[in-house]
Design an enzyme around this catalytic site. Structure first.
Site: not given
Ligand code: MG
Ligand code: ZN
Lengths: 92, 490, 470
Positions: B79, B154, B178
């Protein structure tokens, strides 16, 4: 109730600009968010003190010097630098 | 049983048996990224060169007949809020565009030392603030099962990439769901570890007391493998404890006969019918595996969502103060004073959701409001933690929906912040309590979108919840696993 | 009407740790800009602080030395404000659970200045404003500080000066800081208000920021006191504000614009964990503290019989006091060592920092050895004095410079021989002396002493000369 003045005051603290034409909308949005957060004040359960997630204590470093990074690395990501300094240049 | 494709385990076998070289494998993935990423928008930065370099190193080891570690040579992604030395790390925010960290996150150090082949950095909601990945300055990542739907957030990019078979696995971060929520939306497995199990050093902070890095993979076994590789004590992180257990992987496949599984009333209200039905189904699966179901309640959980938004925004408002244009990242062009430079930089550099949360966080900490919001939320956090602790005296694990709904359509909740916050309803209590939870696929809705089951345990109970997840996955794989049309089919 | 000054101090003291408070970078003063830096102390995203244990110990030492209670449980908090010298946009400090509280420093007039609290925190970087540009150096950013907050107990400028000097003395003594005000390792924020004498109420206060010289603290306080009195006397109201003192004009002026609306939004630092201080640690640290200067002073006066002014000089610098105490072990009269130190040795220490360093060649053992010889009567004071100069020059021991036979001094015959020689070498002086000029004897005596290379006893030589010339 969150007011336009509240928004301007917290924006100043947060170093964010709020344009006049955004202010009404933002006040409305923030009021909704704050109203949502207000639920904590209606909570009817017994609260408990909280300090840190895993209740850890006394996590320390010993006072031993580690090498610093070279200046080129430290200032590498700055848009403005001069002679090893980070600089906020005059740009009126 | 339909086979899961592109798992770490399977790719490792192929490498070890020399059915494919690491370079070929890496190129295969890079090729598919090239084809699919335009549509999925999972990757925001592709690191082809370093990926191929690492692949070469692995091939050399294999050629010499050396043994390779389970994650060695496996194509993966991080990420884009996990710091990578010399590789742009943006948090998908305009304010960090061009920023190249000068150090590695500890998790990346661990994986890099095992020759993990990083294909690139993946998309997220700006600074991990969002549930749809749509607040990313690069636009949102799409759901690999249907690109009209969001990948979730997210960690939308990692989930889209793993679900879409353009990465074997990835690391995401979970502050309020997330990892678990997008994993659930994309039909894959995501683990939010116990707070402190995985080092946060190098994870660009959203909310420090809630953030935790964890794996997003295709199978529970893969999750255990990655979790074992990253859950080491880190002296750089004062809140780090490591996994505090022996490696988790060997403990999978234990029988769960007699395991006490709790179901909370609070988690089952306000959720979609299909979601409720899939949890009911999971209950039956567990019963058939010999587990005991305990229906129970934890009233404090009702306040988890507002508590979460207060604490997360408060910490975020402080964590995001440093983006001032001076040391790294975006800086505005014209200004008359330092104050103006900072205000303009931040106003131009941050997106609307981030600004909204900074303002809320500033508000709840400001003089006169601290006690009513922040202090109260802290006390409720204490109550929620205590509630979970008491619950885990009665139950070994808790099962719950991961998300009250399946993946949202693109733009569905645009401009309605509090509506979006509701997607986090079932995931945030875990972050507040600092405990671990894993999301595993548990069904497919009528519209074809995956549904996730959340398995929650007490602190450092990863071996238990992953074992429970593995048992469930093994028992239900045929009926719940859904293959995406995208990416590498190996 | 008569007005009274009411003042409290917030004193920032940089601790003498080797490394910064939250990272391993050196705390060394100076250095090229941004060379004592790492990802942590320039606040790169994703970095985390880790607390230096020595900082906690030093703060506890400072607390104990100022009679504070030490907290068993403390924590760190974030103080949020955006300014370029603060790379994280928050200072990690302590808010409601400081390490030390409720202490005091006693002044020579017997008044106690109460210490409200002592907490630990990180220093900020340095800004240089030049031609509209701002240059930023984070070398100092993250250097550990203690902030010592006093109650508004100070009533005069003299008390303020003594308070600061006393803190400086204590912190140096216990070794937690060098307190070099000119290098900024000790800085004061001075709160001032005025009130009619006899009143118990507190007036509105102003705060003069960042003072780093005792002289200017005094000047600024005098100015600010007069200014507030004239505001009040002309019927106005003192405005609560933060002031800067301008040395050139000797005036204070307001520091803040409206963009600096301050609300620090303190909250617990989530990246750090609780600090638990066990009583056993507090006791261990208490045991390890050196005797404090004022306790020493009293002991020197009462037990060693050192005159007060001398005792003050001896106790002002920890190294000198330690040297003195080492050099009197086993000797009879401590004043002998005191005289040597405050006389011949002090002459060689030109300034405060030389006294602080106390870098001299003669060890306390060497001095003690010489004093023992004096006290046993083996060495005459004159010989000791002149030899000490050589010892201080060379670092050699007394025995290396003066042999046994030298020490035995001169035989009577040898002394008479030397006197005769001196008489013949100084015919003019002899004539003068005989003509009644008593002083002329001194130059003849000088020759005797010179030729004896310091071995002759001056009193005896003088007697012999008088005998010869009578
Ligand atoms: Mg301070
Ligand atoms: Zn550093």
């Amino acid at each position: 109730m969150i007011t336009r003045e509240d928004i301007l005051n917290i924006a100043l603290l947060a170093k964010l600009d709020v344009a006049e034409d955004e202010l009404d909308n933002l006040t409305k949005e923030m009021s909704a968010v704050v109203a949502f957060a207000d639920a904590v004040n209606e909570a009817d359960i017994k609260t408990e003190s909280f300090d840190n997630v895993n209740n850890l204590a006394n996590v320390f470093r010993s006072d031993e010097v580690q090498p610093s990074l070279p200046n080129e690395e430290i200032i590498k990501n700055a848009l403005d630098s001069d002679d090893g300094y980070f600089v906020v240049k005059k740009r009126a | 049983m339909s086979e899961a494709i592109g798992t770490i385990k399977k790719l490792n076998e192929k490498l070890v048996k020399k059915e494919i070289s690491c370079t070929e494998l890496t190129k295969l993935y890079l090729n598919e990224i090239d084809k699919c990423n335009g549509e999925l928008n999972a990757y925001v930065n592709i690191t082809e060169e370093t990926a191929l370099e690492t692949a070469k190193t692995v091939d050399e080891k294999l050629a010499k007949g050396m043994e390779i570690a389970p994650l060695e040579g496996i194509p993966m992604t991080l990420k884009d809020n996990i710091s990578t030395n010399g590789i742009e790390t943006t948090c998908c925010s305009k304010i960090l565009k061009g920023y190249k960290p000068i150090y590695n996150a500890t998790v990346w150090d661990h994986l890099k030392s095992q020759n993990a082949v990083m294909l690139g950095k993946t998309n997220l909601d700006e600074f991990a603030m969002g549930s749809t990945c749509e607040t990313s300055c690069f636009g949102g990542a799409k759901n690999p099962h249907d690109t009209d739907y969001v990948a979730g957030g997210s960690s939308g990019g990692v989930s889209s990439a793993v679900g879409g078979n353009i990465a074997a696995y990835g690391l995401g971060s979970d502050t309020g769901g997330s990892i678990r929520q997008p994993a659930s939306f994309c039909g894959i497995v995501g683990l939010k570890p116990t707070y402190g199990a995985v080092s946060r050093y190098g994870l660009i902070a959203f909310a420090s007391s809630l953030d935790q890095i964890g794996p997003i993979t295709k199978t529970v076994e893969d999750t255990a493998l990655v979790y074992d590789a990253i859950s080491e004590f880190d002296p750089k992180d004062s809140t780090s404890q490591g996994r505090r257990n022996n490696p988790t992987t060997p403990t999978l496949k234990n029988s769960i006969k007699g395991m006490k599984i709790g179901i909370l009333k609070e988690y089952m209200t306000g959720i979609g019918d299909e979601i409720a039905a899939s949890v009911e189904n999971a209950k039956e699966v567990y019963k058939s595996l010999g587990a005991e179901i305990i229906e129970t309640s934890l009233p404090a959980v009702k306040y988890a969502l507002p508590v979460y938004y207060i604490l997360a925004c408060a910490e975020a408002s402080s964590n995001l103060g440093r983006y001032d244009g001076i040391r790294y990242g975006y800086k505005t062009d014209r200004y008359d004073s330092i104050h103006e430079m900072m205000c303009k930089t931040r106003s131009e550099g941050f997106g609307a959701e981030v600004k909204r949360r900074i303002l809320l966080g500033t508000y709840v900490l400001s003089a006169g409001y601290y006690d009513a919001y922040y202090k109260k939320a802290q006390d409720l956090r204490g109550a929620i933690m205590k509630g979970f602790n008491e619950l885990f005296e009665k139950c070994d694990v808790i099962i719950a929906p991961t998300v009250p709904m399946t993946a949202l359509k693109k733009g569905q909740n645009a401009g309605n912040p509090t509506e979006n916050y509701l997607t986090d309803l079932c995931t945030v209590p875990v972050n507040i309590a600092g405990i671990p939870a894993v999301s595993v696929p548990c069904g497919v809705a009528k519209n074809g979108m995956p549904i996730g089951l959340q398995i929650i345990g007490p602190s450092f109970s990863e071996p238990t919840i992953l074992n429970a997840a593995w048992q469930f996955e093994t028992a239900t794989h045929d009926s719940v696993f859904k293959v995406s049309p995208y990416g590498v089919k190996l | 009407m008569n007005y009274e000054l009411v003042s409290g101090f917030e004193t920032h003291v940089e601790l003498s740790t080797k490394t910064k408070i939250f990272c391993g970078c050196t705390t060394q003063f100076g250095g090229d800009p941004n060379t004592h830096c790492c990802p942590i102390c320039i606040g790169l995203p994703g970095t985390l602080p880790k607390l230096n244990e020595q900082v906690v110990h030093y703060a506890i030492m400072a607390g104990l030395a100022t009679n504070c209670e030490i907290a068993n449980v403390a924590k760190m908090d974030r103080k949020n404000y955006c300014y370029p010298d603060l790379p994280k946009a928050y200072q990690i400090s302590q808010f409601d659970m400081p390490l030390c509280k409720n202490g005091y420093v006693e002044l020579s007039n017997g008044r106690k200045i109460r210490i409200l609290r002592i907490h630990i925190e990180e220093d900020a970087g340095k800004l240089i404003h030049q031609q509209g540009n701002t240059y930023i150096d984070y070398n100092r950013g993250g250097v550990p500080l203690i902030e010592i907050v006093s109650e508004p107990d100070i009533r005069t400028v003299e008390e303020a000066k003594e308070y600061v000097e006393k803190l400086q003395l204590i912190m140096r003594y216990i070794g937690v800081s060098d307190c070099k005000m000119q290098e900024g390792s000790m800085r004061c924020d001075v709160n001032i208000s005025v009130r009619p004498k006899g009143s118990e109420e507190l007036g509105t206060r102003t705060e003069i920021k960042n003072m780093n010289s005792i002289t200017f603290i005094a000047k600024a306080m005098e100015y600010e006191f007069e200014r507030q009195v004239s505001v009040v006397e002309s019927g106005g109201k003192v405005v609560q504000e933060t002031l800067r003192y301008d040395e050139a004009s000797d005036t204070t002026s307001s520091m803040r614009g409206k963009e600096d609306a301050h609300d620090y939004r303190y909250f617990r630092e989530p990246d750090l964990v609780t600090i638990n201080v066990l009583d056993s640690l507090i006791e261990e640290i208490r045991e390890s503290l050196p005797e404090l200067p004022f306790v020493k002073l009293q002991r020197y006066i009462d037990e060693l019989g050192i005159p007060e002014t001398d005792a003050q000089l001896l106790t002002k610098y920890r190294k000198i006091a330690e040297y003195f105490e080492d050099s009197i072990k086993g000797t009879q009269n401590p004043r002998t060592a005191a005289n040597f130190i405050l006389g011949q040795i002090f002459k060689r220490l030109e300034n405060e920092s030389a006294k602080e360093e106390f870098d001299i060649k003669t060890t306390a053992d060497q001095l003690r050895e010489m004093i023992l010889l004096i006290e046993s009567g083996k060495v005459k004071m004159n010989l000791a004095k002149s030899t000490l100069e050589k010892m201080l020059d060379t670092g050699k021991a007394f025995g290396e410079l003066v042999s046994e036979s030298d020490m035995a001094g001169l035989s009577d015959e040898a002394l008479i021989e030397l006197c005769k020689q001196a008489v013949s070498e100084n015919p003019n002086a002899v004539a003068d002396y005989k003509a009644g000029k008593e002083k002329a004897l001194k130059s003849i005596l000088g020759t005797v002493m010179k030729n004896s290379r310091g071995k002759a006893d001056a009193n005896m030589a003088e007697a012999k000369l008088k005998e010869l010339l009578s």
